[in-house]
Write a protein that holds these residues in place. Structure first.
Motif, PDB file in Angstrom:
ATOM      1  N   LYS A   6     -42.113  61.140 -53.067  1.00  0.00           N
ATOM      2  CA  LYS A   6     -43.141  60.369 -53.752  1.00  0.00           C
ATOM      3  C   LYS A   6     -44.156  61.333 -54.330  1.00  0.00           C
ATOM      4  N   SER A   7     -44.853  60.874 -55.319  1.00  0.00           N
ATOM      5  CA  SER A   7     -45.864  61.746 -55.898  1.00  0.00           C
ATOM      6  C   SER A   7     -47.138  61.611 -55.083  1.00  0.00           C
ATOM      7  N   ALA A   8     -47.738  62.730 -54.808  1.00  0.00           N
ATOM      8  CA  ALA A   8     -48.979  62.743 -54.046  1.00  0.00           C
ATOM      9  C   ALA A   8     -50.082  63.300 -54.940  1.00  0.00           C
ATOM     10  N   ALA A   9     -51.303  63.011 -54.573  1.00  0.00           N
ATOM     11  CA  ALA A   9     -52.420  63.562 -55.330  1.00  0.00           C
ATOM     12  C   ALA A   9     -52.415  65.071 -55.169  1.00  0.00           C
ATOM     13  N   VAL A  10     -52.527  65.778 -56.248  1.00  0.00           N
ATOM     14  CA  VAL A  10     -52.488  67.231 -56.217  1.00  0.00           C
ATOM     15  C   VAL A  10     -53.894  67.753 -56.480  1.00  0.00           C
ATOM     16  N   SER A  11     -54.355  68.633 -55.591  1.00  0.00           N
ATOM     17  CA  SER A  11     -55.684  69.199 -55.790  1.00  0.00           C
ATOM     18  C   SER A  11     -55.621  70.260 -56.879  1.00  0.00           C
ATOM     19  N   THR A  12     -56.753  70.501 -57.488  1.00  0.00           N
ATOM     20  CA  THR A  12     -56.809  71.517 -58.538  1.00  0.00           C
ATOM     21  C   THR A  12     -57.434  72.779 -57.972  1.00  0.00           C
ATOM     22  N   GLY A  13     -57.117  73.886 -58.575  1.00  0.00           N
ATOM     23  CA  GLY A  13     -57.651  75.157 -58.116  1.00  0.00           C
ATOM     24  C   GLY A  13     -56.863  75.705 -56.952  1.00  0.00           C
ATOM     25  N   PRO A  14     -57.061  76.992 -56.649  1.00  0.00           N
ATOM     26  CA  PRO A  14     -56.308  77.613 -55.564  1.00  0.00           C
ATOM     27  C   PRO A  14     -56.706  77.067 -54.200  1.00  0.00           C
ATOM     28  N   GLN A  15     -55.729  77.005 -53.309  1.00  0.00           N
ATOM     29  CA  GLN A  15     -55.969  76.535 -51.942  1.00  0.00           C
ATOM     30  C   GLN A  15     -55.656  77.684 -50.996  1.00  0.00           C
ATOM     31  N   ASP A  16     -56.619  78.042 -50.132  1.00  0.00           N
ATOM     32  CA  ASP A  16     -56.395  79.114 -49.162  1.00  0.00           C
ATOM     33  C   ASP A  16     -55.264  78.739 -48.219  1.00  0.00           C
ATOM     34  N   ILE A  17     -54.370  79.703 -47.951  1.00  0.00           N
ATOM     35  CA  ILE A  17     -53.280  79.483 -47.006  1.00  0.00           C
ATOM     36  C   ILE A  17     -53.535  80.271 -45.729  1.00  0.00           C
ATOM     37  N   VAL A  18     -53.671  81.592 -45.867  1.00  0.00           N
ATOM     38  CA  VAL A  18     -53.878  82.455 -44.704  1.00  0.00           C
ATOM     39  C   VAL A  18     -54.525  83.753 -45.178  1.00  0.00           C
ATOM     40  N   ILE A  25     -46.067  92.674 -43.321  1.00  0.00           N
ATOM     41  CA  ILE A  25     -44.873  92.682 -44.168  1.00  0.00           C
ATOM     42  C   ILE A  25     -43.670  92.273 -43.312  1.00  0.00           C
ATOM     43  N   GLY A  26     -42.876  91.347 -43.853  1.00  0.00           N
ATOM     44  CA  GLY A  26     -41.712  90.841 -43.131  1.00  0.00           C
ATOM     45  C   GLY A  26     -41.988  89.570 -42.344  1.00  0.00           C
ATOM     46  N   GLU A  27     -43.258  89.183 -42.237  1.00  0.00           N
ATOM     47  CA  GLU A  27     -43.603  87.966 -41.505  1.00  0.00           C
ATOM     48  C   GLU A  27     -43.597  86.746 -42.416  1.00  0.00           C
ATOM     49  N   THR A  28     -43.466  85.590 -41.784  1.00  0.00           N
ATOM     50  CA  THR A  28     -43.539  84.316 -42.493  1.00  0.00           C
ATOM     51  C   THR A  28     -44.704  83.512 -41.939  1.00  0.00           C
ATOM     52  N   PHE A  29     -45.116  82.502 -42.707  1.00  0.00           N
ATOM     53  CA  PHE A  29     -46.206  81.630 -42.277  1.00  0.00           C
ATOM     54  C   PHE A  29     -45.924  80.220 -42.788  1.00  0.00           C
ATOM     55  N   ASN A  30     -45.873  79.259 -41.879  1.00  0.00           N
ATOM     56  CA  ASN A  30     -45.664  77.864 -42.263  1.00  0.00           C
ATOM     57  C   ASN A  30     -46.998  77.242 -42.637  1.00  0.00           C
ATOM     58  N   PHE A  31     -47.010  76.463 -43.737  1.00  0.00           N
ATOM     59  CA  PHE A  31     -48.230  75.798 -44.175  1.00  0.00           C
ATOM     60  C   PHE A  31     -47.875  74.485 -44.857  1.00  0.00           C
ATOM     61  N   THR A  32     -48.893  73.711 -45.154  1.00  0.00           N
ATOM     62  CA  THR A  32     -48.703  72.466 -45.895  1.00  0.00           C
ATOM     63  C   THR A  32     -49.165  72.705 -47.316  1.00  0.00           C
ATOM     64  N   SER A  33     -48.279  72.443 -48.274  1.00  0.00           N
ATOM     65  CA  SER A  33     -48.597  72.688 -49.682  1.00  0.00           C
ATOM     66  C   SER A  33     -49.637  71.679 -50.179  1.00  0.00           C
ATOM     67  N   LYS A  34     -50.170  71.956 -51.363  1.00  0.00           N
ATOM     68  CA  LYS A  34     -51.157  71.049 -51.963  1.00  0.00           C
ATOM     69  C   LYS A  34     -50.573  69.663 -52.182  1.00  0.00           C
ATOM     70  N   SER A  35     -49.248  69.569 -52.345  1.00  0.00           N
ATOM     71  CA  SER A  35     -48.616  68.260 -52.547  1.00  0.00           C
ATOM     72  C   SER A  35     -48.399  67.525 -51.225  1.00  0.00           C
ATOM     73  N   GLY A  36     -48.722  68.193 -50.103  1.00  0.00           N
ATOM     74  CA  GLY A  36     -48.633  67.545 -48.800  1.00  0.00           C
ATOM     75  C   GLY A  36     -47.318  67.767 -48.066  1.00  0.00           C
TER      76      GLY A  36
END
Length: 112
Positions: A6-18, A25-36
């Motif tokens: 489904k389409s979700a409200a998308v925020s504008t501008g950059p969103q801090d992740i980490v 280097i070589g690490e991963t990080f799970n996050f929730t995207s701007k689309s949810g």
């Protein structure tokens, strides 16, 4: 967990992740995207990149397997290569995982 298409409200501008320095280097990080939706961030010698963690087959969440260095879906066994543009390597789908635009801005890795 399944995620509806489904389409979700998308925020504008950059969103801090980490904070950039908190990820090696070589690490991963799970996050929730701007689309949810869930996403996974990778930090390599050449920079940062991210993909949707929603499998392109039935919408289950994929997990990073550090031993194989692939993203794997626990529902039906699809395997994706984060080092090769999210390409599907095996499983019931041949569609790659969608890329998520990320960048380093100052001290932070952000979703663009």
């Amino acid at each position: 967990r399944l995620f509806p298409k489904k389409s979700a409200a998308v925020s504008t501008g950059p969103q801090d992740i980490v904070e950039n320095t908190s990820l090696s280097i070589g690490e991963t990080f799970n996050f929730t995207s701007k689309s949810g939706t869930p996403a996974v961030l990778f930090k390599s010698k050449t920079g940062v990149y991210a993909y949707s963690a929603v499998c392109t087959h039935e919408g289950c969440t994929v997990q990073y397997n550090s031993a194989s260095k692939n993203l794997q879906c626990g529902c039906h066994g699809a395997v994706f290569s984060p080092a090769n543009d999210g390409k599907a390597l095996s499983g019931p789908t041949n569609k790659p995982l969608p890329k998520i635009k990320v960048a380093v801005e100052g001290a932070w890795i952000v979703e663009a």
